[in-house]
Write a protein that holds these residues in place. Structure first.
Motif, mmCIF file in Angstrom:
data_model
loop_
_atom_site.group_PDB
_atom_site.id
_atom_site.type_symbol
_atom_site.label_atom_id
_atom_site.label_comp_id
_atom_site.label_asym_id
_atom_site.label_seq_id
_atom_site.Cartn_x
_atom_site.Cartn_y
_atom_site.Cartn_z
ATOM 1 N N LEU A 1 4.474 4.243 -10.180
ATOM 2 C CA LEU A 1 5.395 5.438 -10.401
ATOM 3 C C LEU A 1 6.845 5.408 -10.057
ATOM 4 O O LEU A 1 7.334 4.789 -8.841
ATOM 5 N N SER A 2 7.608 6.117 -10.498
ATOM 6 C CA SER A 2 8.963 6.280 -10.288
ATOM 7 C C SER A 2 9.234 7.346 -8.923
ATOM 8 O O SER A 2 8.234 7.929 -8.997
ATOM 9 N N LYS A 3 10.297 7.252 -8.397
ATOM 10 C CA LYS A 3 10.667 8.020 -7.262
ATOM 11 C C LYS A 3 10.636 9.485 -8.000
ATOM 12 O O LYS A 3 10.193 10.479 -7.313
ATOM 13 N N ALA A 4 11.183 9.565 -9.240
ATOM 14 C CA ALA A 4 11.200 11.108 -9.538
ATOM 15 C C ALA A 4 9.905 11.582 -9.990
ATOM 16 O O ALA A 4 9.458 12.812 -9.690
ATOM 17 N N ASN A 5 8.676 10.601 -10.513
ATOM 18 C CA ASN A 5 7.465 11.009 -10.441
ATOM 19 C C ASN A 5 6.661 11.543 -9.390
ATOM 20 O O ASN A 5 6.045 12.473 -9.218
ATOM 21 N N LEU A 6 7.143 11.046 -8.059
ATOM 22 C CA LEU A 6 6.325 11.391 -6.803
ATOM 23 C C LEU A 6 6.934 12.740 -6.406
ATOM 24 O O LEU A 6 6.297 13.366 -5.631
ATOM 25 N N GLU A 7 8.085 13.304 -7.188
ATOM 26 C CA GLU A 7 8.408 14.824 -6.851
ATOM 27 C C GLU A 7 7.928 15.546 -7.667
ATOM 28 O O GLU A 7 8.042 16.891 -7.293
ATOM 29 N N GLU A 8 7.176 15.369 -8.543
ATOM 30 C CA GLU A 8 6.630 16.471 -9.743
ATOM 31 C C GLU A 8 5.481 16.791 -9.474
ATOM 32 O O GLU A 8 4.482 16.068 -8.647
ATOM 33 N N LYS A 9 5.168 18.116 -9.942
ATOM 34 C CA LYS A 9 3.999 18.517 -9.684
ATOM 35 C C LYS A 9 2.786 17.912 -10.249
ATOM 36 O O LYS A 9 1.681 17.961 -9.648
ATOM 37 N N ALA A 10 3.103 17.374 -11.383
ATOM 38 C CA ALA A 10 2.198 16.821 -12.333
ATOM 39 C C ALA A 10 1.595 15.611 -11.921
ATOM 40 O O ALA A 10 0.512 15.128 -12.050
ATOM 41 N N TYR A 11 2.184 14.961 -10.717
ATOM 42 C CA TYR A 11 1.900 13.918 -10.113
ATOM 43 C C TYR A 11 0.723 14.101 -8.985
ATOM 44 O O TYR A 11 -0.266 13.600 -9.100
ATOM 45 N N PRO B 1 0.685 -1.002 0.069
ATOM 46 C CA PRO B 1 -0.171 -0.071 -0.139
ATOM 47 C C PRO B 1 0.807 1.275 0.060
ATOM 48 O O PRO B 1 0.556 2.209 0.660
ATOM 49 N N SER B 2 1.860 1.235 -0.767
ATOM 50 C CA SER B 2 2.787 2.566 -0.801
ATOM 51 C C SER B 2 2.262 3.519 -1.946
ATOM 52 O O SER B 2 1.506 3.023 -2.703
ATOM 53 N N SER B 3 3.116 4.603 -1.952
ATOM 54 C CA SER B 3 2.386 5.752 -2.750
ATOM 55 C C SER B 3 2.748 5.378 -4.344
ATOM 56 O O SER B 3 2.371 6.240 -5.217
ATOM 57 N N ARG B 4 3.861 4.678 -4.638
ATOM 58 C CA ARG B 4 4.376 4.290 -5.891
ATOM 59 C C ARG B 4 3.429 3.628 -6.391
ATOM 60 O O ARG B 4 3.378 3.431 -7.741
ATOM 61 N N PHE B 5 2.457 2.879 -5.866
ATOM 62 C CA PHE B 5 1.375 1.992 -6.413
ATOM 63 C C PHE B 5 0.266 2.620 -6.589
ATOM 64 O O PHE B 5 -0.931 1.951 -6.540
ATOM 65 N N TYR B 6 0.228 3.827 -6.404
ATOM 66 C CA TYR B 6 -1.234 4.508 -6.447
ATOM 67 C C TYR B 6 -2.084 4.227 -7.715
ATOM 68 O O TYR B 6 -3.057 3.707 -7.763
ATOM 69 N N PRO B 7 -1.519 4.252 -8.805
ATOM 70 C CA PRO B 7 -2.135 3.976 -9.937
ATOM 71 C C PRO B 7 -2.841 2.606 -10.115
ATOM 72 O O PRO B 7 -3.747 2.347 -10.362
ATOM 73 N N LEU B 8 -2.066 1.563 -9.450
ATOM 74 C CA LEU B 8 -2.503 0.276 -9.387
ATOM 75 C C LEU B 8 -3.805 0.069 -8.604
ATOM 76 O O LEU B 8 -4.793 -0.405 -8.614
ATOM 77 N N ARG B 9 -3.534 0.935 -7.514
ATOM 78 C CA ARG B 9 -4.838 1.116 -6.486
ATOM 79 C C ARG B 9 -6.156 1.547 -7.411
ATOM 80 O O ARG B 9 -6.923 1.100 -7.026
ATOM 81 N N LEU B 10 -5.848 2.728 -8.107
ATOM 82 C CA LEU B 10 -7.010 3.280 -8.686
ATOM 83 C C LEU B 10 -7.569 2.382 -9.787
ATOM 84 O O LEU B 10 -8.659 2.272 -9.944
ATOM 85 N N HIS B 11 -6.779 1.591 -10.456
ATOM 86 C CA HIS B 11 -7.188 0.499 -11.126
ATOM 87 C C HIS B 11 -8.092 -0.583 -10.619
ATOM 88 O O HIS B 11 -9.266 -1.132 -10.866
ATOM 89 N N CYS B 12 -7.670 -0.885 -9.265
ATOM 90 C CA CYS B 12 -8.361 -1.839 -8.562
ATOM 91 C C CYS B 12 -9.968 -1.358 -8.126
ATOM 92 O O CYS B 12 -10.924 -1.723 -8.127
#
Length: 773
Positions: free
Chosen positions: A506-516, A445-456
Motif C-alpha cells: 500500500l502507498s502512504k496515501a492509501n493508508l490515510e484513506e477510508k477505503a483502506y 511486518p509493517s502496515s504497508r505490507f498488509y496485503p502481502l501478509r494476507l496473501h501468505c
C-alpha cells in the motif's frame, strides 16, 4: 649432347639381341610405371635403367613442391635407397619386383583431385557472370509449381479414396511450401518443389492437412485403434512405415513452425487439436518432440484460455505415454514458464495464474518421486532468497522476496502439497514451506505490507486445512487489529475501494484513506472466517478460538465505527456459537484425550453433520461470490458507458475568487474583538482555533486528493459536490457572522447583502452535522 652421343655409341656396340632388348627397355620408361618387368630383362638393363630412373625421379620435387602424393614420395625413397645402399636395392630387385614396379600415374591423378591447385591466371568476376547467376535463380523460381485450388481438391479426393506414399509426398511438399511462406524459411529438408502464392489456397491446404490428411495416413499405415483407448499404438509398428517416415518427419517439423507463427486464437486452437491427435507420431521423433514441447509450453503460459487448455492436454498426453523421457524436462520448463509469466498481477491476469497453478499441480501429481526432487529444489531456493533478505537488511534484497513471483511460487507449492496429500513422499516438505511463509510475513511486518501478509495467510490456510496440519495462523490476523487504529478519521476521501487480491503493498496515501480501513476489516473478516471454518469440527475448537474471542471483545470496546463493530460482532457471535456447540458435543464423548483414533472418528462425524459455523460459511461463500461477480460486472458496465467528464474548478481557485469578492469584508474584520464572544467563532490569523485547523487540514486533503488521485471515475462526483458545498458554506458562514457582529460596510447595498445571506442557516447546519459525523 653428351648423353645423346653416349646413347648412339652404346647402340652401335650392341648385338641384334641386345639391341632388341634395349629398344624394349626404352619403351619400358613409360610402361614400367604400370606393368611389372620380368627379372631377366631387368638384369640386362644395367646402368641404362638406373640412370633413366634417377633422371626420372629427380624432376619430381620441382613439379610437386607444395604437396606430394604417397606414390611419388615412395618412389623418391627408393631412388635414395639405391644410392645409399646398392646391395639392399639389388636384393629387392631379385626378390620383390612388385615393391619396385608400381604405378604412380593413377595416384598422382587422385592427388590432383584431392589437392586444390591454384590456376595459372585468376579470372575476374564479370557482370555477365552475375547475370548468369540471376538467370539460374529466376529459372529455379520459374521451375516451382504454383499450388492451385484444383490441385488441393485433387489431393483431397486421393486422400479420401486411397492415399499412396507418392501422393502423400506431394501433399507434404506443398504443405512445406505453405509453411515456409509464414516465416520465409524452409520447414526443413531440401528445396521446395511447390510455391503457395494465394492466401485462399494457403488456407484450403492447411485446413485439409490438419483435418483430413492424417485420417488417410492412418489408413495408409493400416493402423487400427486399439480397444483399450488408453493404450497408444505407435505408427512405426506398421510395415509401410519406412515408405512415409521421412515425409512424416518433415511434416511434424512444419506443424511446429506453423504453431510458432500463428497469433489468432481460433486458428491456434485448431492446429493444437491436430497436434493432440498426432502425438504418437511425435513420440517416434525425439528431436521434433523437443521442439514441440518448447512451443506448446509457450502457448500454455502465454496463450488465450482455450489455447492454454489444449496445450496442457498435449503436455499431459506426452508425459503419460513417455514419462521417463519427458516428465523431468516438462516439469522444469513449465515451472520456469510459470515464474516468468506471474511477474505482474491484475484482475484479468489472476485467473490465468490460477489456471497455471492448477495444471502444474496436475503434472506434479503424475509422479511424486520426481515431483519431490523439483519441490525440494525450488522451496530451498525460496528459503535461500528469504535468508539473504533477513541477513542483508537492504531494500534491494527485500524486493527479491516481496514481489509477485515469490508470492505466487509460495502459493503454487502450497497448492501442490495440498492437492497431492496424503503423500508420504511429499509430507516432509510441509514444515519447511510453512517456515518460509512465516519468515516472509515477519520480514517487514509493517502496515504497508498488509496485503502481502494476507496473501501468505491465505496460502497457510489452504495448506493447514488440506494437509491436516496445525499452523498458528490467527496471531498474524489478530496482530493487525492491534496495530491499526480503526477510530482514526481518514485523512483522505477514497476514490474507489482497494482490491487487496491484486496488490502486495500500500502507498502512504492509501493508508490515510477510508477505503483502506473498510477493505482491511472486510479482508480480516474473510480470512478469520476461512480459517475457523477449516477448524470448526475440531475437538479443540473452543480452546483454539479463545484468544480470538478475547481480542474481538476488546476491539469492540475500543472501536467507535459502527460499520466495523457490526461486522466483527457478527463474526464473534458465530465463533462463540460454534465453540458452545463443540463443547456440548464433546461432553457426551466417552473416550479420553489420548485416544487418537476415537478423536479422529468424532471429528469426522462432526464434519459430516456440519457445525453452525460451517453452515454459516456455506451461505456466506455463496453471497460473497455473487458480490464479487456483481462488482466485476458493475465495473464492466461502467467502463462501457462513456460518461462525460465534469470539469470543476479547484478548491484553491474558488477560494481566491471568493476572497476577491469579499475583499472589503475581510479587511474590515481584521481587528475585531467581539468575535471571541460571539456564538460563532471567526478565523483569526493571530489565534486560529482547533476546529478551524481541522477544517483547513481536511479541505487541504480534499484538494490533494482531487489533484493527485482522481482519474475521472464516476463515484467521485458526489464527493466532489460535497467539497464545493463545504467551501461555499464556509464562506457564507463567515459572511453571516460578520453581518451579526459588525457594522456593515457602506460600500455594500441592502440587496447585495440579502443575496449574500440567502440560505446561510441551512448550509451552516449541514456543514456542522457532516463535520461531527
Amino acid at each position: 649432347g653428351n648423353m645423346a652421343s653416349s646413347k648412339k655409341r652404346n647402340l652401335a656396340e650392341l648385338s641384334v639381341d641386345d639391341f632388341l632388348a634395349s629398344k624394349f627397355d626404352s619403351e619400358s620408361d613409360e610402361d614400367s610405371e604400370g606393368k611389372p618387368v620380368p627379372l631377366s630383362e631387368k638384369k640386362n638393363k644395367g646402368k641404362a635403367l638406373e640412370t633413366s630412373k634417377v633422371k626420372k625421379a629427380a624432376p619430381a620435387p620441382q613439379k610437386n613442391k607444395k604437396k606430394k602424393g604417397e606414390a611419388s614420395e615412395h618412389k623418391q625413397q627408393l631412388s635414395r635407397l639405391r644410392n645409399k645402399d646398392p646391395e639392399f636395392y639389388k636384393f629387392l630387385e631379385e626378390n620383390d619386383q612388385t615393391l619396385l614396379n608400381f604405378d604412380d600415374s593413377d595416384t598422382s591423378d587422385d592427388e590432383k583431385e584431392k589437392v586444390h591447385r591454384l590456376p595459372d591466371h585468376l579470372e575476374e568476376a564479370s557482370s555477365e557472370d552475375e547475370e548468369d547467376e540471376t538467370m539460374v535463380k529466376s529459372k529455379k523460381s520459374q521451375d516451382l509449381i504454383i499450388v492451385t485450388s484444383k490441385m488441393v481438391d485433387k489431393w483431397k479426393e486421393a486422400a479420401k479414396t486411397q492415399l499412396t506414399p507418392k501422393v502423400f509426398h506431394e501433399i507434404n511438399q506443398a504443405f512445406k511450401a505453405a509453411v515456409s511462406t509464414t516465416k520465409g524459411s524452409d520447414a526443413g529438408g531440401g528445396p521446395n518443389k511447390y510455391k503457395v502464392a494465394d492466401s485462399a489456397v494457403f488456407n484450403k491446404l492447411i485446413i485439409f492437412c490438419i483435418q483430413d490428411l492424417f485420417v488417410a495416413v492412418q489408413k495408409l499405415l493400416q493402423l487400427n485403434p486399439d480397444k483399450d483407448k488408453n493404450k497408444l499404438i505407435l505408427p512405426s509398428t506398421s510395415p509401410r512405415w519406412s515408405k512415409v517416415r521421412l515425409d512424416i518427419k518433415m511434416y511434424l517439423g512444419g506443424v511446429v513452425q506453423l504453431l510458432s507463427c500463428l497469433t489468432e486464437a481460433s486458428v491456434l486452437s485448431a492446429v493444437l487439436r491436430h497436434v493432440s491427435a498426432i502425438v504418437p507420431y511425435y513420440l517416434i521423433f525425439p528431436k521434433q518432440c523437443r521442439i514441440l514441447l518448447k512451443q506448446v509450453i509457450t502457448q500454455w503460459s502465454t496463450g488465450e484460455e482455450t489455447v492454454r487448455v489444449l496445450a496442457f492436454l498435449i503436455l499431459n498426453k506426452l508425459c503419460r505415454h513417455k514419462q521417463d523421457a519427458y516428465l523431468n524436462q516438462i516439469l522444469k520448463q513449465m515451472y520456469i514458464a510459470y515464474v516468468k509469466n506471474c511477474k505482474f498481477t491484475s484482475p484479468n491476469v489472476l485467473p490465468l495464474i490460477n489456471f497455471m497453478q492448477r495444471t502444474l499441480t496436475e503434472m506434479y501429481a503424475i509422479d511424486t518421486q520426481v515431483s519431490y526432487q523439483h519441490a525440494f529444489l525450488y522451496i530451498r531456493q525460496l528459503a535461500i532468497h528469504l535468508r539473504n533478505a533477513m541477513t542483508v537488511k537492504k531494500k534491494e534484497v527485500y524486493q527479491s522476496v516481496y514481489n509477485w513471483q515469490y508470492i505466487h511460487c509460495l502459493y503454487l507449492w502450497c497448492r501442490v502439497l495440498s492437492s497431492i496429500y496424503p503423500s508420504e513422499v511429499l509430507q516432509p516438505l510441509i514444515y519447511p514451506l510453512t517456515q518460509v511463509i512465516l519468515g516472509c510475513i515477519k520480514l517487514v511486518p509493517s502496515s504497508r505490507f498488509y496485503p502481502l501478509r494476507l496473501h501468505c495467510v491465505r496460502a497457510l490456510t489452504l495448506l493447514s486445512s488440506s494437509t491436516d496440519t496445525f499452523i498458528p495462523i490467527m496471531p498474524f490476523i489478530l496482530e493487525v487489529f492491534q496495530q491499526v487504529d480503526f477510530n482514526k478519521k481518514p485523512g483522505r476521501i477514497s476514490v474507489r475501494p482497494i482490491n487487496f487480491a491484486v496488490i502486495l503493498k500500500l502507498s502512504k496515501a492509501n493508508l490515510e484513506e477510508k477505503a483502506y480501513r473498510d477493505g482491511l476489516i472486510e479482508q480480516l473478516y474473510d480470512f478469520t472466517l476461512e480459517y475457523f471454518h477449516s477448524q470448526a469440527f475440531r475437538i479443540g475448537f473452543p480452546e483454539l478460538a479463545l484468544p480470538t474471542i478475547i481480542q474481538f471483545k476488546a476491539f469492540l470496546k475500543q472501536c467507535k465505527v459502527a460499520n466495523y463493530c457490526r461486522q466483527i460482532k457478527q463474526l464473534l457471535e458465530k465463533i462463540q456459537e460454534n465453540s458452545a456447540f463443540i463443547t456440548s458435543q464433546r461432553q457426551k464423548a466417552t473416550f479420553g484425550v489420548a485416544d487418537k483414533e476415537a478423536v479422529n472418528l468424532w471429528e469426522k462425524q462432526m464434519k459430516a453433520e456440519m457445525t453452525p459455523l460451517m453452515k454459516y460459511y456455506v451461505n456466506w461463500k455463496k453471497l460473497r461470490e455473487k458480490e464479487i461477480q456483481l462488482e466485476i460486472s458493475g465495473k464492466e458496465r461502467l467502463e462501457d458507458l462513456n460518461f462525460p467528464e465534469i470539469k470543476r474548478k479547484k478548491l484553491q481557485d474558488k477560494k481566491e475568487e471568493d476572497r476577491k469578492e469579499f475583499k472589503d469584508l475581510f479587511e474590515s474584520d481584521s481587528g475585531s474583538s467581539e468575535d471571541e464572544n460571539s456564538g460563532f467563532k471567526v478565523k483569526d490569523p493571530s489565534k486560529p482555533s482547533k476546529k478551524a485547523d481541522a477544517e483547513k487540514d481536511f479541505s487541504e486533503d480534499l484538494f490533494d486528493m482531487s489533484s493527485d488521485d482522481v482519474e475521472g471515475e464516476y463515484e467521485v462526483d458526489d464527493e466532489g459536490s460535497f467539497e464545493d458545498d463545504n467551501s461555499e458554506g464556509e464562506e457564507k458562514n463567515h459572511s453571516t457572522v460578520k453581518q451579526k457582529t459588525k457594522k456593515l460596510p457602506t460600500k455594500l447595498s441592502q440587496s447585495e447583502l440579502k443575496q449574500l445571506t440567502e440560505g446561510g442557516e441551512d448550509v451552516v447546519e449541514d456543514f456542522e452535522f457532516s463535520d461531527e459525523d
